[in-house]
Structure formats: C-alpha cells, structure tokens
Write an enzyme that holds these catalytic residues in place. Structure first.
Site, PDB file in Angstrom:
ATOM      1  N   ASP A  44    -117.977  14.476  10.277  1.00  0.00           N
ATOM      2  CA  ASP A  44    -119.150  15.349  10.247  1.00  0.00           C
ATOM      3  C   ASP A  44    -120.121  14.911   9.163  1.00  0.00           C
ATOM      4  O   ASP A  44    -121.341  14.941   9.343  1.00  0.00           O
ATOM      5  CB  ASP A  44    -118.708  16.795  10.014  1.00  0.00           C
ATOM      6  CG  ASP A  44    -119.744  17.803  10.458  1.00  0.00           C
ATOM      7  OD1 ASP A  44    -120.487  17.513  11.420  1.00  0.00           O
ATOM      8  OD2 ASP A  44    -119.821  18.891   9.864  1.00  0.00           O
ATOM      9  N   GLU A  82    -123.681  24.142   2.036  1.00  0.00           N
ATOM     10  CA  GLU A  82    -122.913  23.398   3.032  1.00  0.00           C
ATOM     11  C   GLU A  82    -122.528  22.024   2.501  1.00  0.00           C
ATOM     12  O   GLU A  82    -121.404  21.567   2.703  1.00  0.00           O
ATOM     13  CB  GLU A  82    -123.704  23.270   4.334  1.00  0.00           C
ATOM     14  CG  GLU A  82    -122.889  22.658   5.455  1.00  0.00           C
ATOM     15  CD  GLU A  82    -123.435  22.977   6.841  1.00  0.00           C
ATOM     16  OE1 GLU A  82    -123.239  22.148   7.739  1.00  0.00           O
ATOM     17  OE2 GLU A  82    -124.032  24.052   7.017  1.00  0.00           O
ATOM     18  N   GLU A 147    -126.280  24.673  16.628  1.00  0.00           N
ATOM     19  CA  GLU A 147    -125.934  25.848  15.844  1.00  0.00           C
ATOM     20  C   GLU A 147    -125.269  26.932  16.699  1.00  0.00           C
ATOM     21  O   GLU A 147    -124.371  27.642  16.232  1.00  0.00           O
ATOM     22  CB  GLU A 147    -127.198  26.413  15.177  1.00  0.00           C
ATOM     23  CG  GLU A 147    -127.900  25.440  14.237  1.00  0.00           C
ATOM     24  CD  GLU A 147    -127.161  25.206  12.944  1.00  0.00           C
ATOM     25  OE1 GLU A 147    -125.946  24.901  12.983  1.00  0.00           O
ATOM     26  OE2 GLU A 147    -127.787  25.323  11.876  1.00  0.00           O
ATOM     27  N   GLU A 221    -120.932  17.652  21.498  1.00  0.00           N
ATOM     28  CA  GLU A 221    -120.149  18.501  20.595  1.00  0.00           C
ATOM     29  C   GLU A 221    -118.689  18.536  21.032  1.00  0.00           C
ATOM     30  O   GLU A 221    -117.773  18.440  20.205  1.00  0.00           O
ATOM     31  CB  GLU A 221    -120.729  19.916  20.558  1.00  0.00           C
ATOM     32  CG  GLU A 221    -122.062  20.039  19.842  1.00  0.00           C
ATOM     33  CD  GLU A 221    -121.936  19.914  18.332  1.00  0.00           C
ATOM     34  OE1 GLU A 221    -120.810  20.019  17.808  1.00  0.00           O
ATOM     35  OE2 GLU A 221    -122.971  19.703  17.679  1.00  0.00           O
TER      36      GLU A 221
END
Length: 233
Positions: A44, A82, A147, A221
């Site tokens: 990520d 984050e 998101e 994803e």
C-alpha cells in the site's frame, strides 16, 4: 436513481466482493497474520505518494471553491495521521514479529521490497489517470471508489465487532478508525455528491469513462487485496 447509485448497482457483485475479502475481514477481527498485514502495508505504501498526486490532480481540475477546501483538508489528513500509521505499525511488526516476517516474506524486508504484479497494474492505472484525465468527474469517480471500498469493508465488519466486543491492537484498530466513523463517512458522501455535481457537466463520452473507471477501480482493489493476502516470498 442517482448517478452514484447507478454506478454501484451496475457493479454490485464486484463491489460486494471488494468489501468482504478475507484480508480485510481478518484485519477487522484481529486474526490477520502479521506477515500478511506487513505485506499489505508495504504494498500500500508503494503507491501512497501516487495517491497524493491523484488528489493533486483533482485539486487542479476542480473549479468549485468550497470543494477545493474539502479536498485540500483531506490531503493534509493523508500526509499526517495516515502516513504516521504506516511508520508506526511497520516498526511494531518488525519489533514483535521479525522471525515470522523473515520466514514468510524476506523479499519485503529489503531496502527495495518487491512490488507485486497487482500493485504494478494498479500504479500504471493511476499514472494514466494523472497523465491523461482532463475531466474532474472522472478523477473524482476514481477517488470515490477507492474510498468507498475502504469505508465498505469497515462497515461490513462493524456490527460483528460490536457484537463480539473484540478489543483490537493499534495495528488493526487504527487502520479501521482511519476508514470509518462520521468524519470518513462525511468525506465519502462528499465525493458522491461531487460525482453528482460534476456529472451534469460531462459529455456522454466522459460519463462513459466514469463508468469504466468505476468498474476497473473496483477490480483493481480486489486484485490488490488478493495479491497481498496470498503473497509469500
């Protein structure tokens, strides 16, 4: 039916698959092996900076002043809390589970960790958006899907977590907190509203690309979760 509802309905099965993957299910109930969590974080992180550039692209194409402020505040959040989560959690995992990491994913412990094929494909897709998209609705559609998937898996698991009263460690709970709750829900709702607003200015060809971007992002994803979950090396 709104434009966003149409997009979700067209991709209902794939979207459901994206928010119910074993990787996020196990992360949310605290059973995800540390080496799989570390794999997920390393991968990520490899396109974290590109995601910031995507946000920059959205800022450059947005012509609404109020929306610009919301987008700018989100960039600050990504670069702050984050980003800190990655550094803190990867440090914790190296300290507490180094043997497990060495046995299962030594290729991710080097100064130049291997990049999974699924991540390469995703990054190429993102770079094409940065280089080629000139329509705000298209770039905001991508951000919304990205998101919405993360909010989706957090919501999917939330009731189970409440009923079982599971107490999670920081390495799990903080990632859930970053992608759930009123603040994150408001952000995702803002993105949905931006699609509705911007789509009124789209040509049929541009809206067709929004549809294609939505579908491809959901699949990317899924591929990302799958690649991280199954990697050893």
């Amino acid at each position: 039916m709104s434009k966003v509802e149409q997009l979700l309905e067209k991709n209902k099965a794939k979207f459901q698959e994206s928010i119910t993957h074993p990787l996020t299910n196990e992360l949310c109930d605290g059973t995800l092996p540390d080496y799989k969590l570390y794999t997920f974080l390393v991968q990520d992180l490899q396109y974290f900076h590109i995601a910031l550039r995507i946000m920059g692209k959205a800022l450059s194409l947005c012509t609404n002043g109020d929306s610009l402020v919301v987008l700018g505040k989100q960039v600050a959040l990504l670069a702050g809390r984050e980003n800190d989560y990655f550094d803190i959690t990867m440090g914790i995992l190296k300290e507490t589970s180094l043997k497990e990491l060495q046995e299962n994913i030594p290729l991710l412990l080097t100064d130049s960790p291997v990049r999974l094929l699924q991540v390469k494909s995703y990054i190429q897709f993102m770079e094409k958006l940065i280089d080629n998209v000139t329509c705000y609705a298209e770039i905001i559609t991508y951000i919304y899907v990205m998101e919405k998937v993360y909010l989706g898996w957090a919501q999917y698991n939330s009731e189970k977590l409440k009923s079982q009263q599971i107490k999670l460690a920081y390495k799990h709970q903080e990632w859930i907190d970053l992608h759930s709750g009123e603040e994150f829900e408001t952000w995702v709702e803002f993105l949905a509203n931006e699609i509705e607003r911007a789509s009124t200015e789209c040509s049929p060809e541009q809206w067709a690309r929004c549809n294609a971007i939505f579908a491809e992002t959901v699949q990317l994803e899924i591929n990302f979760f799958e690649g991280c979950y199954n990697f050893k090396g």
